[in-house]
Design an enzyme around this catalytic site. Structure first.
Site, PDB file in Angstrom:
ATOM      1  N   GLY A  13     -55.680  33.445  78.935  1.00  0.00           N
ATOM      2  CA  GLY A  13     -55.115  34.697  79.435  1.00  0.00           C
ATOM      3  C   GLY A  13     -55.654  35.196  80.757  1.00  0.00           C
ATOM      4  O   GLY A  13     -54.999  35.990  81.430  1.00  0.00           O
ATOM      5  N   GLY A  15     -56.399  33.082  83.216  1.00  0.00           N
ATOM      6  CA  GLY A  15     -56.148  32.020  84.191  1.00  0.00           C
ATOM      7  C   GLY A  15     -54.959  32.322  85.082  1.00  0.00           C
ATOM      8  O   GLY A  15     -54.269  33.335  84.921  1.00  0.00           O
ATOM      9  N   ASN A 106     -60.013  18.427  77.569  1.00  0.00           N
ATOM     10  CA  ASN A 106     -59.041  19.376  77.011  1.00  0.00           C
ATOM     11  C   ASN A 106     -58.597  19.059  75.586  1.00  0.00           C
ATOM     12  O   ASN A 106     -58.193  19.959  74.851  1.00  0.00           O
ATOM     13  CB  ASN A 106     -57.800  19.454  77.915  1.00  0.00           C
ATOM     14  CG  ASN A 106     -58.089  20.216  79.206  1.00  0.00           C
ATOM     15  OD1 ASN A 106     -59.106  20.911  79.310  1.00  0.00           O
ATOM     16  ND2 ASN A 106     -57.211  20.103  80.184  1.00  0.00           N
ATOM     17  N   GLN A 113     -57.214  24.795  68.112  1.00  0.00           N
ATOM     18  CA  GLN A 113     -56.065  25.715  68.141  1.00  0.00           C
ATOM     19  C   GLN A 113     -54.972  25.264  67.169  1.00  0.00           C
ATOM     20  O   GLN A 113     -54.305  26.098  66.559  1.00  0.00           O
ATOM     21  CB  GLN A 113     -55.556  25.867  69.565  1.00  0.00           C
ATOM     22  CG  GLN A 113     -56.619  26.591  70.411  1.00  0.00           C
ATOM     23  CD  GLN A 113     -56.218  26.874  71.832  1.00  0.00           C
ATOM     24  OE1 GLN A 113     -55.114  26.537  72.257  1.00  0.00           O
ATOM     25  NE2 GLN A 113     -57.108  27.486  72.587  1.00  0.00           N
ATOM     26  N   VAL A 130     -48.734  23.757  77.255  1.00  0.00           N
ATOM     27  CA  VAL A 130     -48.666  23.688  78.719  1.00  0.00           C
ATOM     28  C   VAL A 130     -49.915  22.977  79.265  1.00  0.00           C
ATOM     29  O   VAL A 130     -49.831  22.190  80.203  1.00  0.00           O
ATOM     30  CB  VAL A 130     -48.539  25.109  79.315  1.00  0.00           C
ATOM     31  CG1 VAL A 130     -48.587  25.079  80.839  1.00  0.00           C
ATOM     32  CG2 VAL A 130     -47.250  25.782  78.835  1.00  0.00           C
ATOM     33  N   GLY A 131     -51.059  23.241  78.654  1.00  0.00           N
ATOM     34  CA  GLY A 131     -52.336  22.660  79.126  1.00  0.00           C
ATOM     35  C   GLY A 131     -52.265  21.142  79.147  1.00  0.00           C
ATOM     36  O   GLY A 131     -51.775  20.515  78.192  1.00  0.00           O
ATOM     37  N   ASN A 132     -52.755  20.537  80.207  1.00  0.00           N
ATOM     38  CA  ASN A 132     -52.606  19.082  80.408  1.00  0.00           C
ATOM     39  C   ASN A 132     -53.714  18.243  79.789  1.00  0.00           C
ATOM     40  O   ASN A 132     -54.831  18.732  79.656  1.00  0.00           O
ATOM     41  CB  ASN A 132     -52.550  18.805  81.918  1.00  0.00           C
ATOM     42  CG  ASN A 132     -51.164  19.044  82.469  1.00  0.00           C
ATOM     43  OD1 ASN A 132     -50.168  18.692  81.845  1.00  0.00           O
ATOM     44  ND2 ASN A 132     -51.085  19.648  83.655  1.00  0.00           N
ATOM     45  N   ASP A 160     -40.730  20.163  85.434  1.00  0.00           N
ATOM     46  CA  ASP A 160     -40.250  18.941  86.091  1.00  0.00           C
ATOM     47  C   ASP A 160     -38.719  18.964  86.220  1.00  0.00           C
ATOM     48  O   ASP A 160     -38.163  18.574  87.245  1.00  0.00           O
ATOM     49  CB  ASP A 160     -40.686  17.720  85.281  1.00  0.00           C
ATOM     50  CG  ASP A 160     -42.169  17.739  85.001  1.00  0.00           C
ATOM     51  OD1 ASP A 160     -42.953  17.644  85.947  1.00  0.00           O
ATOM     52  OD2 ASP A 160     -42.555  17.889  83.823  1.00  0.00           O
ATOM     53  N   ARG A 163     -37.847  21.257  89.001  1.00  0.00           N
ATOM     54  CA  ARG A 163     -38.148  20.618  90.294  1.00  0.00           C
ATOM     55  C   ARG A 163     -37.041  19.635  90.659  1.00  0.00           C
ATOM     56  O   ARG A 163     -36.592  19.569  91.811  1.00  0.00           O
ATOM     57  CB  ARG A 163     -39.481  19.863  90.196  1.00  0.00           C
ATOM     58  CG  ARG A 163     -40.683  20.784  90.152  1.00  0.00           C
ATOM     59  CD  ARG A 163     -41.948  20.019  89.765  1.00  0.00           C
ATOM     60  NE  ARG A 163     -43.124  20.849  89.952  1.00  0.00           N
ATOM     61  CZ  ARG A 163     -44.318  20.591  89.445  1.00  0.00           C
ATOM     62  NH1 ARG A 163     -44.510  19.512  88.695  1.00  0.00           N
ATOM     63  NH2 ARG A 163     -45.338  21.385  89.678  1.00  0.00           N
ATOM     64  N   HIS A 188     -45.126  14.191  80.885  1.00  0.00           N
ATOM     65  CA  HIS A 188     -45.332  15.086  82.039  1.00  0.00           C
ATOM     66  C   HIS A 188     -46.497  14.505  82.839  1.00  0.00           C
ATOM     67  O   HIS A 188     -47.647  14.917  82.691  1.00  0.00           O
ATOM     68  CB  HIS A 188     -45.649  16.509  81.556  1.00  0.00           C
ATOM     69  CG  HIS A 188     -46.075  17.410  82.682  1.00  0.00           C
ATOM     70  ND1 HIS A 188     -45.255  17.744  83.716  1.00  0.00           N
ATOM     71  CD2 HIS A 188     -47.264  18.019  82.935  1.00  0.00           C
ATOM     72  CE1 HIS A 188     -45.899  18.533  84.564  1.00  0.00           C
ATOM     73  NE2 HIS A 188     -47.125  18.712  84.107  1.00  0.00           N
TER      74      HIS A 188
HETATM   75  P1  NAD Z   1     -56.888  28.153  85.086  1.00  0.00           P
HETATM   76  O1  NAD Z   1     -58.184  27.421  85.212  1.00  0.00           O
HETATM   77  O2  NAD Z   1     -56.497  29.102  86.161  1.00  0.00           O
HETATM   78  O3  NAD Z   1     -56.867  28.957  83.725  1.00  0.00           O
HETATM   79  C1  NAD Z   1     -57.154  28.359  82.502  1.00  0.00           C
HETATM   80  C2  NAD Z   1     -57.766  29.428  81.647  1.00  0.00           C
HETATM   81  O4  NAD Z   1     -57.899  28.882  80.337  1.00  0.00           O
HETATM   82  C3  NAD Z   1     -59.170  29.849  82.092  1.00  0.00           C
HETATM   83  O5  NAD Z   1     -59.209  31.256  82.250  1.00  0.00           O
HETATM   84  C4  NAD Z   1     -60.089  29.377  80.968  1.00  0.00           C
HETATM   85  O6  NAD Z   1     -61.175  30.257  80.733  1.00  0.00           O
HETATM   86  C5  NAD Z   1     -59.111  29.362  79.805  1.00  0.00           C
HETATM   87  N1  NAD Z   1     -59.501  28.468  78.699  1.00  0.00           N
HETATM   88  C6  NAD Z   1     -60.100  27.266  78.766  1.00  0.00           C
HETATM   89  N2  NAD Z   1     -60.324  26.796  77.535  1.00  0.00           N
HETATM   90  C7  NAD Z   1     -59.835  27.707  76.671  1.00  0.00           C
HETATM   91  C8  NAD Z   1     -59.778  27.797  75.265  1.00  0.00           C
HETATM   92  N3  NAD Z   1     -60.302  26.848  74.469  1.00  0.00           N
HETATM   93  N4  NAD Z   1     -59.204  28.889  74.714  1.00  0.00           N
HETATM   94  C9  NAD Z   1     -58.692  29.868  75.491  1.00  0.00           C
HETATM   95  N5  NAD Z   1     -58.737  29.854  76.836  1.00  0.00           N
HETATM   96  C10 NAD Z   1     -59.291  28.787  77.418  1.00  0.00           C
HETATM   97  O7  NAD Z   1     -55.776  27.032  84.848  1.00  0.00           O
HETATM   98  P2  NAD Z   1     -54.198  27.177  85.018  1.00  0.00           P
HETATM   99  O8  NAD Z   1     -53.832  26.900  86.422  1.00  0.00           O
HETATM  100  O9  NAD Z   1     -53.750  28.438  84.382  1.00  0.00           O
HETATM  101  O10 NAD Z   1     -53.697  25.896  84.181  1.00  0.00           O
HETATM  102  C11 NAD Z   1     -53.862  25.818  82.786  1.00  0.00           C
HETATM  103  C12 NAD Z   1     -53.424  24.438  82.286  1.00  0.00           C
HETATM  104  O11 NAD Z   1     -52.020  24.259  82.485  1.00  0.00           O
HETATM  105  C13 NAD Z   1     -54.090  23.270  83.008  1.00  0.00           C
HETATM  106  O12 NAD Z   1     -54.439  22.259  82.066  1.00  0.00           O
HETATM  107  C14 NAD Z   1     -52.998  22.756  83.943  1.00  0.00           C
HETATM  108  O13 NAD Z   1     -53.164  21.406  84.289  1.00  0.00           O
HETATM  109  C15 NAD Z   1     -51.781  22.970  83.055  1.00  0.00           C
HETATM  110  N6  NAD Z   1     -50.468  22.979  83.719  1.00  0.00           N
HETATM  111  C16 NAD Z   1     -49.432  22.384  83.069  1.00  0.00           C
HETATM  112  C17 NAD Z   1     -48.168  22.394  83.632  1.00  0.00           C
HETATM  113  C18 NAD Z   1     -47.008  21.715  82.940  1.00  0.00           C
HETATM  114  O14 NAD Z   1     -45.937  21.621  83.575  1.00  0.00           O
HETATM  115  N7  NAD Z   1     -47.116  21.266  81.719  1.00  0.00           N
HETATM  116  C19 NAD Z   1     -47.967  23.013  84.861  1.00  0.00           C
HETATM  117  C20 NAD Z   1     -49.056  23.620  85.499  1.00  0.00           C
HETATM  118  C21 NAD Z   1     -50.320  23.584  84.923  1.00  0.00           C
HETATM  119  C1  LMR Z   2     -47.882  20.477  87.550  1.00  0.00           C
HETATM  120  O1  LMR Z   2     -47.029  19.634  87.290  1.00  0.00           O
HETATM  121  O2  LMR Z   2     -47.802  21.231  88.550  1.00  0.00           O
HETATM  122  C2  LMR Z   2     -49.039  20.649  86.614  1.00  0.00           C
HETATM  123  O3  LMR Z   2     -49.013  19.714  85.583  1.00  0.00           O
HETATM  124  C3  LMR Z   2     -50.341  20.691  87.294  1.00  0.00           C
HETATM  125  C4  LMR Z   2     -50.768  19.332  87.803  1.00  0.00           C
HETATM  126  O4  LMR Z   2     -51.884  18.912  87.484  1.00  0.00           O
HETATM  127  O5  LMR Z   2     -50.000  18.699  88.512  1.00  0.00           O
END
Ligand code: NAD
Ligand code: LMR
Length: 336
Positions: A13, A15, A106, A113, A130-132, A160, A163, A188
Site C-alpha cells: 500500500g 508503494g 518474492n 498471503q 501483480v507482484g513479479n 501488456d 501496450r 508476463h
Molecule cells: P514498490 O517497491 O514501489 O512498492 C512495493 C511495496 O510493497 C513496498 O512499499 C513494500 O514495502 C511492499 N511490500 C513488500 N513486501 C510486502 C509484503 N510481504 N506484504 C505487503 N507489502 C509488501 O514497487 P511497485 O513499483 O509498486 O511494484 C510492485 C510489484 O509489481 C513489483 O514486483 C513489480 O515488478 C510488479 N509489477 C507488475 C506489473 C505487471 O504487469 N504484472 C507491472 C508493474 C509492476
Molecule cells: C512492467 O511490465 O512494466 C512490470 O512488470 C515491471 C517490469 O519489471 O517490467
C-alpha cells in the site's frame, strides 16, 4: 437500496503502484460508481508510517463510496472477509534484470498471503497477482489456498494487452478504441506473445490494415515484450500508473460482460485448457466473462506456425519457473 459493501484488499500500500491504484479504486472506477467499498491495505511494518500518510490522503479525498479504510501488516487481519484481493506488494526489478530473477525474493510473500487468503478471505474472493514474476507467484498463491476456487486467481497480463493495443493503433493511425481482440499469450515476461494475427482494427484483421509483416513480427512483438524494461531504463523505476491502470482494467474485465466476439487477456490456471498448454501453469489466454466475476477461456483462437513457435517458448519458460519452486513454497508436482 444501496448495494452491500465490497471489501477490497491491496498489498504494498505504500508503494508506487498502490499510490496510483488506491485512489482510483476508491473513486469507484474499478467496481462501479454505485458500489460502496472498504479498502483493506497491507504493508510491511517498516512502511506503516508511509501507509498512514496514504490513508490520510484517501480520507482527504472524501470519496462518497469509500466506507472504511483498514491498514495493517498482518495478512490474516487485513484479508478478513475480502471479496477482491490485489496482490501488488513485492520487490520490483531493476535495470538489467528479468522479472523471473525476483522469484527468490518474492515467491515466499505469496506463500504467506495465499495461506492467509485461504484462512480468512471471502470463500469466493477474486485474486489478481501483480507482484513479479506474477504468473509463477500466482501459482504459489493458488497452491497455498486450496479452499479458494482455482479459477478465482489471475496473474496480470492486462498491462501488456493495453501496450499492444496502443502500438497497433499508433502504427495504423487509428484511435486506440478501434483496436479490439488484442491478446497476450503466456508469461508476463520478455517471452510473452502479443498476438497480431487475431487482433482487429475497426473490425478488420490487423494484418490487413497493417500490411507490414516485418514490423508485426519484429518491432511490434519486441516493443511489447520489452516495454517494461524500456520504462525502467527511462524512469529509473518500473511502470506504476500504467500498471495500476492495467489492474483496474483486469478486475473490470471480469465484472463486466465481454462484448460478443471480443476477449480480454488474463493469466489464468491452465488445467483443462483447450490449447494443449501444460496443465499446471498460470498462462495468459483469451478469456470472456458474463460480468459476474467468473470467466471462461475461449477455444479455437487460431495460431500460425510463427505464433506457435513463440507460444511454445513462453510455455517452456513458465515450466522452468515452476521447476524452481516445485516441492517448495507449497507448489506440488502434479503428475499426468
Ligand atoms: P514498490 O517497491 O514501489 O512498492 C512495493 C511495496 O510493497 C513496498 O512499499 C513494500 O514495502 C511492499 N511490500 C513488500 N513486501 C510486502 C509484503 N510481504 N506484504 C505487503 N507489502 C509488501 O514497487 P511497485 O513499483 O509498486 O511494484 C510492485 C510489484 O509489481 C513489483 O514486483 C513489480 O515488478 C510488479 N509489477 C507488475 C506489473 C505487471 O504487469 N504484472 C507491472 C508493474 C509492476
Ligand atoms: C512492467 O511490465 O512494466 C512490470 O512488470 C515491471 C517490469 O519489471 O517490467
Amino acid at each position: 437500496m444501496a448495494k452491500p459493501i465490497k471489501k477490497i484488499a491491496v498489498t504494498g500500500g505504500a508503494g508506487q503502484i498502490a499510490y496510483n491504484l488506491l485512489f482510483r479504486i476508491a473513486s469507484g472506477e474499478m467496481l462501479g460508481f454505485d458500489q460502496p467499498i472498504a479498502l483493506h491495505i497491507l504493508e510491511l511494518p517498516d512502511a506503516m508510517k508511509a501507509l498512514e500518510g496514504v490513508k490520510m490522503e484517501l480520507e482527504d479525498c472524501a470519496f462518497p463510496l469509500l466506507k472504511e479504510i483498514k491498514i495493517g501488516s498482518d495478512p490474516k487481519e487485513i484479508f478478513k472477509g475480502v471479496h477482491v484481493a490485489l496482490l501488488v506488494g513485492a520487490k520490483p526489478r531493476g535495470p538489467g534484470m528479468e522479472r523471473g530473477d525476483l522469484l527468490n525474493d518474492n515467491g515466499k510473500i505469496f506463500v504467506e498471503q495465499g495461506r492467509a487468503l485461504n484462512d480468512v478471505a471471502d470463500p469466493d474472493v477474486k485474486v489478481l497477482v501483480v507482484g513479479n514474476p506474477c504468473n509463477t507467484n500466482c501459482l504459489i498463491a493458488m497452491s497455498n489456498a486450496p479452499r479458494i476456487p482455482r479459477k478465482n486467481f489471475h496473474a496480470m497480463t492486462r498491462l501488456d494487452q493495453n501496450r499492444a493495443s496502443y502500438q497497433l493503433a499508433e502504427k495504423s493511425g487509428n484511435p486506440v478504441d478501434s483496436v479490439t481482440n488484442v491478446l497476450i499469450w503466456g508469461n508476463h515476461s520478455s517471452t510473452q506473445v502479443p498476438d497480431f494475427l487475431n487482433a482487429k482494427i475497426k473490425g478488420k484483421p490487423a494484418v490487413e490494415v497493417i500490411k507490414d509483416t516485418q514490423w508485426l513480427e519484429n518491432d511490434f512483438i519486441n516493443s511489447v515484450q520489452k516495454r517494461g524494461a524500456a520504462i525502467i531504463a527511462a524512469r529509473g523505476k518500473s511502470s506504476a500508473a500504467s500498471a495500476a491502470n492495467g489492474a483496474i482494467d483486469a478486475i473490470k474485465a471480469i465484472f463486466t460482460p465481454t462484448k460478443p466476439g471480443e476477449w480480454f487477456s488474463s493469466g489464468v490456471y491452465s488445467a483443462g485448457n483447450p490449447y494443449g498448454i501444460d496443465e499446471n501453469l498460470f498462462f495468459s489466454f483469451p478469456c470472456r466473462s458474463k460480468g459476474d466475476g467468473t470467466y471462461e477461456v475461449i477455444p479455437n483462437v487460431p495460431w500460425n506456425d510463427f505464433l506457435k513457435g513463440k507460444i511454445k517458448l513462453t510455455e517452456k519458460e513458465l515450466i522452468e519457473e515452476r521447476e524452481l519452486v516445485t516441492n517448495k513454497l507449497g507448489v506440488e508436482k502434479i503428475h499426468g
